[in-house]
Design an enzyme around this catalytic site. Structure first.
Site, short mmCIF file in Angstrom:
data_model
loop_
_atom_site.label_atom_id
_atom_site.label_comp_id
_atom_site.label_asym_id
_atom_site.label_seq_id
_atom_site.Cartn_x
_atom_site.Cartn_y
_atom_site.Cartn_z
N THR A 142 0.81 -1.22 -0.13
CA THR A 142 0.03 0.01 -0.11
C THR A 142 0.83 1.27 -0.02
OG1 THR A 142 -1.55 -1.31 1.38
CG2 THR A 142 -2.24 1.04 1.04
N ALA A 153 -0.09 -2.23 7.17
CA ALA A 153 -0.62 -3.27 8.09
C ALA A 153 -0.76 -4.68 7.63
CB ALA A 153 -1.62 -2.85 9.10
N LYS A 196 2.29 -5.89 12.44
CA LYS A 196 3.24 -5.75 11.23
C LYS A 196 4.39 -6.77 11.53
CE LYS A 196 4.12 -1.30 10.39
NZ LYS A 196 3.68 -1.91 8.89
N GLY A 197 4.91 -6.74 10.21
CA GLY A 197 6.11 -7.60 10.20
C GLY A 197 6.32 -8.68 9.08
N GLY A 209 6.78 -8.37 6.12
CA GLY A 209 7.62 -8.13 5.36
C GLY A 209 9.08 -8.26 6.07
N GLU A 260 10.33 -0.18 11.26
CA GLU A 260 8.95 0.20 11.41
C GLU A 260 8.43 0.77 12.61
OE1 GLU A 260 7.03 -2.61 7.68
OE2 GLU A 260 6.68 -3.03 9.88
#
Length: 237
Positions: free
Chosen positions: A35, A88, A99-100, A102, A108
């Protein structure tokens, strides 16, 4: 043919940029994920935002900033950020976030905590009543490599909330585990629905070897979700 999910992400990202980033700002945090591509796209469409310094949270967002010809900064240079916009994996009704996915959760979180305002942009699939219901790949836990076995044991034995599954994240196109930008490993631990994300976050952070946890609690001011029908659903505190 247009993809409604991508259109939704784009709408949410554009709306967040238009409502949160102004020419008066000096430093903006740029998060990671699919996004966020649209966040940078919208920034580039607004020439009055070109003078701002942009702080990336990952190699991906660093490239987006550089390729867009924007001014790249670092958290060392600019420890205070006006606004950070990020994606998110899952958002609950209290605006707690996983999150995470990636493997960028440490950067972040640093960039999110440095910001006066932290905003999430995502598509409708990321909405949930409780974390751990829609995103079932698990809470990403970044660990120092030599400790991954001991941390996995501690996750199984020392937490109030027992995990349903816990595994070391393996790379797709190479033999071996995923290695983060910090040279660490990631353990994905699925707990099922998480009633109290903040309490779980604190417990995991206390485990020796844990570098960071992909639970972002009591940080988000507003979340923008792109819907399939072309609208944007906005959640606030």
């Amino acid at each position: 043919m247009s993809n409604p999910i991508e259109e939704g992400k784009k709408l949410a990202a554009y709306r967040a940029v238009d409502e949160y980033i102004t020419a008066d700002h000096k430093v903006i945090g740029i998060g990671s994920g699919s996004t966020v591509v649209y966040v940078v796209e919208r920034i580039l469409q607004r020439p009055e935002l070109k003078h701002i310094v942009y702080i990336p949270t990952s190699f991906q967002s660093k490239l987006l900033i550089i390729d867009g010809g924007l001014t790249l900064g670092s958290i060392e240079q600019y420890p205070e950020i006006d606004v950070t916009i990020d994606g998110a994996d899952e958002v609950d009704s209290d605006l707690n976030v996983i999150k995470g996915g990636g493997a960028c959760q440490f950067q972040e979180k640093v960039v999110a905590e440095a910001a006066k305002k932290f905003v999430i942009v995502a598509d409708f699939r990321k909405k949930s009543k409780l974390l751990g219901t829609e995103w079932t790949k698990g809470v990403p836990i970044e660990v120092v490599p030599m400790t991954y076995q001991s941390v996995m044991k501690s996750i199984d034995t020392k937490l109030s909330l027992k995990p349903l599954s816990s595994k070391l994240r393996m790379a797709v196109n190479k033999a071996g585990p995923v290695v983060t930008d910090n040279g660490n490993f990631v353990i994905d631990t699925h707990f099922g629905p998480i009633q109290n994300p903040l309490a779980l976050l604190r417990e995991i952070k206390l485990l020796t070897g844990v570098y960071e946890v992909g639970l972002f609690c009591q940080m988000v001011e507003k979340a923008y979700f792109g819907e399939e029908n072309g609208t944007v659903d906005i959640w606030t505190k």
